[in-house]
Design a protein around this motif. Structure first.
Motif, PDB file in Angstrom:
ATOM      1  N   THR A  79       0.796  -1.222   0.000  1.00 56.66           N
ATOM      2  CA  THR A  79       0.000   0.000   0.000  1.00 56.66           C
ATOM      3  C   THR A  79       0.825   1.266   0.000  1.00 56.66           C
ATOM      4  O   THR A  79       0.298   2.332  -0.263  1.00 56.66           O
ATOM      5  CB  THR A  79      -0.906   0.058   1.242  1.00 56.66           C
ATOM      6  N   ALA A 118      -3.826  -3.993   2.466  1.00 52.61           N
ATOM      7  CA  ALA A 118      -4.322  -5.331   2.149  1.00 52.61           C
ATOM      8  C   ALA A 118      -5.010  -5.934   3.372  1.00 52.61           C
ATOM      9  O   ALA A 118      -4.518  -5.818   4.493  1.00 52.61           O
ATOM     10  CB  ALA A 118      -3.164  -6.224   1.706  1.00 52.61           C
ATOM     11  N   GLN A 126      -8.685  -5.230  -0.493  1.00 49.52           N
ATOM     12  CA  GLN A 126      -8.036  -4.063   0.075  1.00 49.52           C
ATOM     13  C   GLN A 126      -9.016  -3.344   1.005  1.00 49.52           C
ATOM     14  O   GLN A 126     -10.214  -3.255   0.715  1.00 49.52           O
ATOM     15  CB  GLN A 126      -7.591  -3.096  -1.029  1.00 49.52           C
TER      16      GLN A 126
END
Length: 254
Positions: A79, A118, A126
């Motif tokens: 991310t 995640a 997500q």
């Protein structure tokens, strides 16, 4: 005989004075120390005063702690970093926290901090976590406005938008209290079938698609080897588990 009589009188007076002093000592403490014994009320008062003196000025045992919506965790895999448009994080006390107030006051980007990470235990999901860092409750659209595309693309007209739950209605907004988070979950490839798109590497998020301008959209890298096919997005919820349940009901175009 007068002299003897005087000595007897003096001895009598001395005895009387001694008796008076003994009574006085008994009234003052009973133990000969001259200190008055504390009763229950005096002892309790001293205990309370001592406790008050040991408490730091301005301290409050009922200090609120911040929450992130149930089971949300700080996860960084795939991310990058969190995105936030605010320098006001932490100023969250003394405001209006009612849902009715939130319905009439849409959230501002300056009072939000957005994270994407995640979901633990899933290879395709997500979590989108929108934290209210402001002093007041505020309202969001039922779900974030999300699209999936390439970070290097100049034209995003071909970006993919996920399905969302249909048949929406009820409250005018999703209320978020200070120090709380609105959580949505997106599944990039719910079926896991072949034919998924492999050129997508970015998740674009606008926390409130009903009130915020496009310029306030945030972009989150998804990392390599991401496969996207018929993605689904759920409504904002207070926990990840509830957000997943909502996502699984997605059946309509946003």
């Amino acid at each position: 005989m007068r002299t003897i009589h005087t000595r007897k009188r003096t001895a009598a007076v001395g005895a009387t004075v001694t008796a008076v002093l003994a009574l006085a000592l008994t009234a003052c403490g009973g133990d000969g120390s001259g200190t008055k014994s504390e009763g229950p009320a005096d002892s309790a008062a001293k205990t309370a005063a001592s406790a008050g003196a040991s408490q730091p000025a301005g301290s409050d045992k009922n200090t609120d702690t911040a929450t992130t919506g149930g089971s949300a965790k700080t996860v960084t895999s795939g991310t990058g970093t969190s995105k936030s448009g605010t320098a006001n994080a932490g100023t969250t006390t003394g405001g209006n926290t009612s849902d009715s107030y939130a319905y009439k006051h849409p959230c501002k980007s300056a009072d939000l901090s957005v994270r994407v990470y995640a979901r633990e235990g899933s290879a395709t999901q997500q979590v989108i976590e929108v934290n209210n860092t402001g002093a007041n409750a505020c309202g969001l659209s039922y779900f974030p406005r999300v699209s999936l595309g390439s970070a290097s693309a100049k034209d995003h007209s071909g970006d993919i938008t996920p399905l969302v739950p249909g048949g929406l209605g009820g409250a005018p907004a999703y209320p978020v209290k200070p120090k709380n988070a609105a959580i949505a979950v997106i599944d990039l490839n719910p079926s896991g079938a072949d034919g998924a798109l492999t050129w997508i590497n970015e998740l674009n998020v606008l926390a409130d698609g009903d009130h915020m301008p496009n310029a306030e959209q945030l972009n989150f890298p998804l990392g390599p080897d991401v496969k996207v096919l018929d993605p689904k997005l759920g409504l904002y919820r207070s926990t990840i588990a509830d957000a997943v349940s909502s996502m699984e009901q997605a059946d309509s175009k946003s």
